[in-house]
Scaffold this motif. Structure first.
Motif, short mmCIF file in Angstrom:
data_model
loop_
_atom_site.label_atom_id
_atom_site.label_comp_id
_atom_site.label_asym_id
_atom_site.label_seq_id
_atom_site.Cartn_x
_atom_site.Cartn_y
_atom_site.Cartn_z
N GLN A 1 10.18 13.34 -3.65
CA GLN A 1 11.18 12.32 -3.37
C GLN A 1 11.05 11.18 -4.38
O GLN A 1 10.01 11.01 -5.02
CB GLN A 1 10.97 11.74 -1.96
CG GLN A 1 11.14 12.75 -0.83
CD GLN A 1 10.85 12.13 0.53
OE1 GLN A 1 10.10 11.17 0.63
NE2 GLN A 1 11.45 12.69 1.57
N ASP A 2 12.13 10.40 -4.48
CA ASP A 2 11.99 9.20 -5.30
C ASP A 2 11.21 8.16 -4.50
O ASP A 2 10.97 8.32 -3.29
CB ASP A 2 13.36 8.65 -5.73
CG ASP A 2 14.24 8.19 -4.57
OD1 ASP A 2 13.74 7.43 -3.70
OD2 ASP A 2 15.41 8.59 -4.52
N GLU A 3 10.79 7.10 -5.17
CA GLU A 3 9.85 6.17 -4.57
C GLU A 3 10.38 5.54 -3.28
O GLU A 3 9.67 5.49 -2.26
CB GLU A 3 9.48 5.08 -5.57
CG GLU A 3 8.44 4.10 -5.05
CD GLU A 3 7.89 3.19 -6.13
OE1 GLU A 3 7.13 2.26 -5.79
OE2 GLU A 3 8.22 3.40 -7.33
N GLN A 4 11.62 5.05 -3.29
CA GLN A 4 12.12 4.36 -2.11
C GLN A 4 12.31 5.31 -0.94
O GLN A 4 12.05 4.95 0.22
CB GLN A 4 13.42 3.63 -2.42
CG GLN A 4 13.81 2.62 -1.35
CD GLN A 4 12.72 1.57 -1.11
OE1 GLN A 4 12.23 0.95 -2.07
NE2 GLN A 4 12.33 1.38 0.14
N LEU B 1 0.82 -1.21 0.00
CA LEU B 1 0.00 0.00 0.00
C LEU B 1 0.85 1.26 0.00
O LEU B 1 0.46 2.29 -0.58
CB LEU B 1 -0.94 0.00 1.21
CG LEU B 1 -2.12 -0.98 1.13
CD1 LEU B 1 -2.87 -1.04 2.45
CD2 LEU B 1 -3.07 -0.59 -0.01
N THR B 2 2.01 1.22 0.62
CA THR B 2 2.87 2.40 0.64
C THR B 2 3.39 2.71 -0.76
O THR B 2 3.40 3.88 -1.18
CB THR B 2 4.03 2.20 1.62
OG1 THR B 2 3.51 1.86 2.91
CG2 THR B 2 4.87 3.47 1.75
N HIS B 3 3.82 1.70 -1.48
CA HIS B 3 4.23 1.92 -2.88
C HIS B 3 3.05 2.39 -3.71
O HIS B 3 3.19 3.30 -4.56
CB HIS B 3 4.82 0.62 -3.46
CG HIS B 3 6.20 0.32 -2.98
ND1 HIS B 3 7.33 0.87 -3.55
CD2 HIS B 3 6.65 -0.48 -1.97
CE1 HIS B 3 8.41 0.43 -2.93
NE2 HIS B 3 8.03 -0.40 -1.96
N HIS C 1 2.39 6.10 -6.06
CA HIS C 1 1.96 6.19 -7.45
C HIS C 1 0.59 6.86 -7.58
O HIS C 1 0.33 7.56 -8.57
CB HIS C 1 1.94 4.80 -8.09
CG HIS C 1 3.32 4.23 -8.26
ND1 HIS C 1 4.18 4.67 -9.25
CD2 HIS C 1 3.99 3.28 -7.56
CE1 HIS C 1 5.33 4.01 -9.16
NE2 HIS C 1 5.24 3.15 -8.14
N SER C 2 -0.27 6.70 -6.57
CA SER C 2 -1.58 7.34 -6.61
C SER C 2 -1.46 8.86 -6.55
O SER C 2 -2.12 9.59 -7.31
CB SER C 2 -2.45 6.83 -5.46
OG SER C 2 -2.81 5.49 -5.65
N VAL C 3 -0.63 9.34 -5.64
CA VAL C 3 -0.46 10.79 -5.52
C VAL C 3 0.17 11.36 -6.79
O VAL C 3 -0.22 12.42 -7.28
CB VAL C 3 0.38 11.13 -4.28
CG1 VAL C 3 0.70 12.62 -4.23
CG2 VAL C 3 -0.36 10.71 -3.01
N ARG C 4 1.09 10.63 -7.36
CA ARG C 4 1.71 11.07 -8.62
C ARG C 4 0.70 11.04 -9.77
O ARG C 4 0.76 11.90 -10.66
CB ARG C 4 2.94 10.22 -8.92
CG ARG C 4 4.08 10.55 -7.97
CD ARG C 4 5.41 9.96 -8.31
NE ARG C 4 6.43 10.73 -7.59
CZ ARG C 4 7.40 11.41 -8.15
NH1 ARG C 4 7.52 11.45 -9.46
NH2 ARG C 4 8.27 12.07 -7.41
N ARG C 5 -0.20 10.07 -9.74
CA ARG C 5 -1.23 10.04 -10.78
C ARG C 5 -2.12 11.27 -10.69
O ARG C 5 -2.46 11.88 -11.71
CB ARG C 5 -2.09 8.78 -10.62
CG ARG C 5 -3.16 8.68 -11.70
CD ARG C 5 -4.13 7.55 -11.50
NE ARG C 5 -5.06 7.49 -12.62
CZ ARG C 5 -6.14 6.75 -12.67
NH1 ARG C 5 -6.46 5.97 -11.64
NH2 ARG C 5 -6.93 6.76 -13.74
#
Length: 458
Positions: free
Chosen positions: A209-212, A154-156, A160-164
């Motif tokens: 930030q980057d994903e990780q 869910l964190t990953h 991606h949801s916020v970026r979408r």
């Protein structure tokens, strides 16, 4: 179009009434739907659609009852399994209400099936986005409420949801989240009371930030959350009963004494200093203020008889309204009056109230003075009063035997949780001294006992 905000400060949440040309849509309504109905009447609009961004974990929804009361469509994410009829909201669906159009975007992260709603007018111009527990103001919704086995996924997904959302919407789009105004549903602290997509692009960790790095930061920031959260999702999936805000049965002093003797939950709603000055022995103090619902819901022995003591009938009614928001519907009763008026037994209980400078003086006189820190683990990690015993208030009932007998000074971040802890200690036979002050205040807080926030505490 008009967007009205309905604040529920005790839960750190917002609901919304969106209206145009005599019709309205309601987003994520709270259990006490009379507020929504009253606002709709003031606006002269008819509610035709009620939408949920997700099955909520921090409150019991009023959406089902509201939709049934006004005959509106009830829209719930398609992936959620519920026990009532609803309009399923799937990615790409468009919901129409008068001149308003709500496009559904699947934005998992806070939950698996979480959706956001993009509001456009009849011409197709974007007016706003309702983001629930996805994009918050400078943060995102927490991702650990469905269990540890789901948290990483869910964190990953949240990233991606916020970026979408940011990629799909104009920078000037106003953002209207449900959580993030003090809610424990926020993964990290939020900032501000309004924002746009463009501002979030500049400040939101999921967009800077980057994903990780985002994942690592969010996971590191996940602390404890109220125990009652585990009950909210199932209640919302089953379909909450109609709300009941009627006055509880009146309890007299003699009955109060019996309940206190039996060790039942009897909660005094008065201010912490008034309670300390005089209270019915055995009562617990949950001051009726912004934090009342969160901490009573967190510590309450679910299903146990609960009796309220208020100075006025209005105080009891306010507490009743707060409690139904998390599904505490059945009260054993309530008493109104001062402790002196309600006492039917021995003399009243009391304990001293001091502050951090007073604690510093007491520690100087007695370096072995028992001191209890009732803050959360994440707060304690930043420092604490030297030599203090750390027991978060939500763990105190199970760990009461860890606290030394006799006099114990109790502090927290503001005095609110310390007042709850002090009342618990008094009921258990200890002699608490309430430290009523702000730990973070450099003039009257931790600095007064020689420690600043961030100091290492023993």
């Amino acid at each position: 179009m008009q967007i009205d905000i309905i604040e529920t400060t005790s839960l750190g949440d917002r609901s919304y009434l969106v209206s145009a040309e005599g019709v309205a849509v309601v987003v994520d309504p709270q259990r006490d739907i009379d507020r929504v109905l009253g606002l709709a009447a003031d606006r002269g609009v008819r509610i035709t659609t009620v939408v949920e961004t997700h099955l909520h974990n921090d409150y019991v929804t009023g959406g089902l009852e509201l939709a049934r009361t006004v005959g509106a469509d009830y829209v719930v994410p398609a992936g959620d399994t519920v026990q009532y009829a609803r309009v399923p909201a799937a990615d790409g669906d468009v919901i129409t209400a008068g001149p308003m159009r709500l496009e559904v975007l699947h934005t998992p992260g806070h939950t698996h099936h979480h959706v956001s709603y993009v509001l456009t007018d009849a011409a197709g111009e974007v007016q706003a986005v309702f983001t629930g527990g996805s994009m918050l103001y400078g943060a995102t919704g927490r991702t650990d409420l469905l269990g540890a086995e789901h948290t990483d996924t869910l964190t990953h997904a949240q990233y991606h949801s916020v970026r979408r959302l940011a990629a799909a919407l104009p920078e000037g789009t106003p953002v209207f989240p449900t959580h993030g105004f003090g809610s424990f549903c926020s993964a990290t602290p939020t900032s501000g009371t309004s924002s746009t997509v463009g501002e979030q692009v500049r400040v939101n960790p999921a967009l800077t930030q980057d994903e990780q790095a985002f994942v690592d930061q969010l996971l590191a920031g996940l602390g404890a959350y109220p125990a009652y959260y585990a009950r909210m999702g199932p209640l919302n999936a089953a379909g909450p009963e109609p709300v009941d805000l009627s006055a509880p049965r009146t309890v007299d002093g003699e009955e109060l004494a019996c309940r206190l003797t039996a060790g039942e939950w009897v909660v005094d709603l008065r201010a912490r200093t008034a309670f300390a000055a005089g209270h019915l022995p055995g009562a617990l103090n949950f001051e009726l203020s912004t934090n009342f619902l969160t901490y009573l819901g967190w510590l309450y022995d679910w299903g146990a008889p609960l009796t309220l003591i208020g100075e006025t009938a209005e105080h009891v009614a306010r507490a009743r309204r707060e409690l139904v928001r998390i599904g505490i519907d059945r009260l054993a009763g309530a008493a109104v009056g001062t402790p002196e008026e309600l006492a039917a037994g021995p003399s009243l209980g009391s304990y001293p109230v001091s502050d951090f400078p007073g604690l510093a003086q007491a520690m100087a006189a007695d370096p072995d003075l028992p001191v209890l820190d009732a803050r959360r683990d994440d707060e304690r990690a930043g420092g604490g009063v030297r030599g203090s015993l750390h027991v978060p208030v939500h763990e105190l009932s199970a760990r009461i035997d860890d606290v030394p007998s006799g006099e114990v000074w109790v502090y927290c971040g503001s005095g609110y949780r310390a007042s709850i802890a002090a009342s618990m200690l008094a009921r258990a036979g200890r002699r608490p001294v309430l430290v009523n002050g702000s730990y973070g205040d450099p003039d009257a807080g931790a600095a007064a006992v020689g420690l600043h926030s961030g100091s290492v505490a023993a």
